[in-house]
Design a protein around this motif. Structure first.
Motif, PDB file in Angstrom:
ATOM      1  N   MET A   1       0.240   3.465 -17.655  1.00 33.96           N
ATOM      2  CA  MET A   1      -0.787   2.472 -16.806  1.00 33.96           C
ATOM      3  C   MET A   1      -0.882   2.772 -15.668  1.00 33.96           C
ATOM      4  SD  MET A   1       0.213  -1.494 -18.710  1.00 33.96           S
ATOM      5  CE  MET A   1       1.893  -1.371 -18.073  1.00 33.96           C
ATOM      6  N   GLY A   2      -2.229   2.797 -15.076  1.00 28.89           N
ATOM      7  CA  GLY A   2      -2.389   3.242 -13.684  1.00 28.89           C
ATOM      8  C   GLY A   2      -1.858   4.405 -13.434  1.00 28.89           C
ATOM      9  N   GLU A   3      -1.589   4.651 -12.089  1.00 27.31           N
ATOM     10  CA  GLU A   3      -0.988   6.082 -11.728  1.00 27.31           C
ATOM     11  C   GLU A   3       0.364   5.989 -12.175  1.00 27.31           C
ATOM     12  OE1 GLU A   3      -3.029   7.800  -7.589  1.00 27.31           O
ATOM     13  OE2 GLU A   3      -1.931   5.505  -7.441  1.00 27.31           O
ATOM     14  N   GLU A   4       1.164   4.940 -11.863  1.00 30.56           N
ATOM     15  CA  GLU A   4       2.583   5.157 -12.507  1.00 30.56           C
ATOM     16  C   GLU A   4       2.955   3.583 -12.649  1.00 30.56           C
ATOM     17  OE1 GLU A   4       6.351   7.541 -11.256  1.00 30.56           O
ATOM     18  OE2 GLU A   4       5.824   5.631  -9.763  1.00 30.56           O
ATOM     19  N   THR A   5       3.617   3.534 -13.783  1.00 30.72           N
ATOM     20  CA  THR A   5       4.111   1.922 -14.276  1.00 30.72           C
ATOM     21  C   THR A   5       5.612   2.262 -14.627  1.00 30.72           C
ATOM     22  OG1 THR A   5       2.085   1.018 -14.790  1.00 30.72           O
ATOM     23  CG2 THR A   5       4.012   0.111 -15.770  1.00 30.72           C
TER      24      THR A   5
ATOM     25  N   HIS B   1      -3.988   3.093  -2.731  1.00 28.30           N
ATOM     26  CA  HIS B   1      -3.109   3.120  -3.821  1.00 28.30           C
ATOM     27  C   HIS B   1      -2.198   1.938  -3.776  1.00 28.30           C
ATOM     28  CE1 HIS B   1      -3.964   7.333  -4.426  1.00 28.30           C
ATOM     29  NE2 HIS B   1      -3.871   7.665  -3.211  1.00 28.30           N
ATOM     30  N   VAL B   2      -2.524   0.869  -4.523  1.00 25.35           N
ATOM     31  CA  VAL B   2      -1.799  -0.417  -4.457  1.00 25.35           C
ATOM     32  C   VAL B   2      -0.609  -0.373  -5.618  1.00 25.35           C
ATOM     33  CG1 VAL B   2      -2.514  -2.750  -4.941  1.00 25.35           C
ATOM     34  CG2 VAL B   2      -4.288  -1.223  -4.297  1.00 25.35           C
TER      35      VAL B   2
ATOM     36  N   SER C   1       7.057  -2.330 -12.002  1.00 24.95           N
ATOM     37  CA  SER C   1       6.110  -1.995 -11.057  1.00 24.95           C
ATOM     38  C   SER C   1       4.920  -1.102 -11.512  1.00 24.95           C
ATOM     39  CB  SER C   1       6.697  -1.323  -9.644  1.00 24.95           C
ATOM     40  OG  SER C   1       6.923   0.059 -10.139  1.00 24.95           O
ATOM     41  N   VAL C   2       4.020  -1.548 -10.749  1.00 24.21           N
ATOM     42  CA  VAL C   2       2.344  -0.806 -11.171  1.00 24.21           C
ATOM     43  C   VAL C   2       1.840  -0.294 -10.141  1.00 24.21           C
ATOM     44  CG1 VAL C   2       0.251  -1.033 -12.299  1.00 24.21           C
ATOM     45  CG2 VAL C   2       2.269  -2.285 -13.233  1.00 24.21           C
ATOM     46  N   LEU C   3       1.598   1.101  -9.989  1.00 27.72           N
ATOM     47  CA  LEU C   3       0.899   1.641  -9.083  1.00 27.72           C
ATOM     48  C   LEU C   3      -0.563   2.099  -9.619  1.00 27.72           C
ATOM     49  CD1 LEU C   3       0.836   2.940  -5.992  1.00 27.72           C
ATOM     50  CD2 LEU C   3       1.890   4.803  -7.082  1.00 27.72           C
ATOM     51  N   PHE C   4      -1.519   1.764  -8.756  1.00 25.28           N
ATOM     52  CA  PHE C   4      -2.978   2.181  -9.240  1.00 25.28           C
ATOM     53  C   PHE C   4      -3.677   2.300  -8.171  1.00 25.28           C
ATOM     54  CE2 PHE C   4      -3.211  -2.571  -8.811  1.00 25.28           C
ATOM     55  CZ  PHE C   4      -4.462  -2.816  -8.190  1.00 25.28           C
ATOM     56  N   ALA C   5      -5.018   3.213  -8.342  1.00 22.96           N
ATOM     57  CA  ALA C   5      -5.793   3.704  -7.256  1.00 22.96           C
ATOM     58  C   ALA C   5      -6.911   3.010  -7.424  1.00 22.96           C
ATOM     59  CB  ALA C   5      -5.951   5.171  -7.350  1.00 22.96           C
ATOM     60  N   CYS C   6      -7.410   2.311  -6.012  1.00 21.47           N
ATOM     61  CA  CYS C   6      -8.503   1.407  -6.113  1.00 21.47           C
ATOM     62  C   CYS C   6      -9.591   2.156  -5.147  1.00 21.47           C
ATOM     63  CB  CYS C   6      -8.169   0.079  -5.848  1.00 21.47           C
ATOM     64  SG  CYS C   6      -9.439  -1.081  -5.464  1.00 21.47           S
TER      65      CYS C   6
ATOM     66  N   LEU D   1       0.791  -1.171  -0.256  1.00 21.58           N
ATOM     67  CA  LEU D   1      -0.050   0.106   0.012  1.00 21.58           C
ATOM     68  C   LEU D   1       1.118   1.387   0.060  1.00 21.58           C
ATOM     69  CD1 LEU D   1      -2.763  -0.822   2.380  1.00 21.58           C
ATOM     70  CD2 LEU D   1      -3.128  -0.439   0.026  1.00 21.58           C
ATOM     71  N   ASP D   2       0.580   2.045  -1.171  1.00 22.89           N
ATOM     72  CA  ASP D   2       1.682   3.302  -1.227  1.00 22.89           C
ATOM     73  C   ASP D   2       0.809   4.694  -0.926  1.00 22.89           C
ATOM     74  OD1 ASP D   2       4.307   3.700  -2.846  1.00 22.89           O
ATOM     75  OD2 ASP D   2       2.928   5.321  -3.414  1.00 22.89           O
ATOM     76  N   ASP D   3       1.642   5.565  -0.499  1.00 24.13           N
ATOM     77  CA  ASP D   3       1.076   6.971  -0.230  1.00 24.13           C
ATOM     78  C   ASP D   3       0.396   7.438  -1.667  1.00 24.13           C
ATOM     79  OD1 ASP D   3       3.356   7.762  -1.508  1.00 24.13           O
ATOM     80  OD2 ASP D   3       4.013   8.638   0.419  1.00 24.13           O
ATOM     81  N   GLY D   4       0.808   6.962  -2.897  1.00 18.82           N
ATOM     82  CA  GLY D   4       0.241   7.788  -4.082  1.00 18.82           C
ATOM     83  C   GLY D   4       1.174   8.956  -4.587  1.00 18.82           C
TER      84      GLY D   4
END
Length: 226
Positions: A139-143, A169-170, A151-156, A121-124
């Motif tokens: 892809m997503g918030e940041e790939t 923020h996964v 790595s892939v960061l996405f908001a859920c 779980l990230d702070d985004g």
């Protein structure tokens, strides 16, 4: 730790070997128990990590990464479903680290290679500048993709996060595991392969979490730089 068992049969004499060879004549599927055991334990990429995390495209990408399409079975609890449950329990605080989704090992009889898949779980916060080894993908918030990890960061937003008005923020990571080693092969192809596997696990996690619009992730990996 991976334990390697020597499955070569013990030689017990020429006569026993000759008799065994004669008995095998006319029979089908005749082989040593060790060989059958090894074959039983070898699985294809789409069967790994619970069987719903690795797409057919990601399975091909794993072959690019590891050089083989045969893998050892992963632990029964090493699944996206289990990781999603742990993630929901950890929300809302950032984990400050990474936990395993699963670890993938090549099958016996193939070159040793290990891939670690993680969640966190990230702070985004995506305002930092990535290291030069990484390519940024849309892809997503940041790939981020490199020749030995992605790595892939996405908001859920999901009903699995009760009483929450904030998105989770996964972060899903895929990396070569073990002793550091220089990437071997086409660097750009390896970047695409790691990004494809990371996307596959991320999309599986977004679906398992029931994220709105799958966390903004595309149905297929986007490999052209942002």
């Amino acid at each position: 730790m991976r334990i390697v068992i020597n499955r070569r049969p013990v030689r017990v004499g020429l006569l026993a070997t000759t008799v065994a060879g004669v008995l095998c004549l006319g029979a089908t599927g005749c082989g040593g128990d060790g060989d059958e055991e090894a074959a039983d334990k070898a699985v294809v990429g789409t069967q790994l990590c619970g069987g719903d995390a690795v797409s057919a495209q990601a399975s091909k990408a794993l072959k690019v990464i590891t050089g083989t399409s045969r893998f050892g079975t992963t632990a029964e609890k090493s699944t996206v479903a289990r990781a999603a449950t742990d993630l929901v329990e950890a929300f809302p605080a950032p984990t400050g680290g990474r936990d395993d989704v699963c670890r993938i090992y090549t099958a016996d009889g193939t070159p040793d290679f290990a891939v670690r898949v993680t969640w966190g779980l990230d702070d985004g916060d995506t305002t930092g500048t990535p290291a030069s080894a990484f390519t940024v993908l849309p892809m997503g918030e940041e790939t981020l993709a490199a020749a030995n990890r992605a790595s892939v960061l996405f908001a859920c937003r999901s009903d699995r996060f009760p009483n929450s008005t904030n998105a989770a923020h996964v972060a899903i990571g895929v990396e070569r595991w073990g002793m550091p080693a220089e990437p071997e092969g086409d660097v750009e192809a390896l970047k695409d392969a790691y990004a494809t596997v990371a996307h596959s696990f991320s999309l599986a996690m977004a679906k398992e979490l029931r994220c709105e619009k799958n966390g903004g992730l595309p149905a297929r990996p986007v490999l052209d730089p942002a």
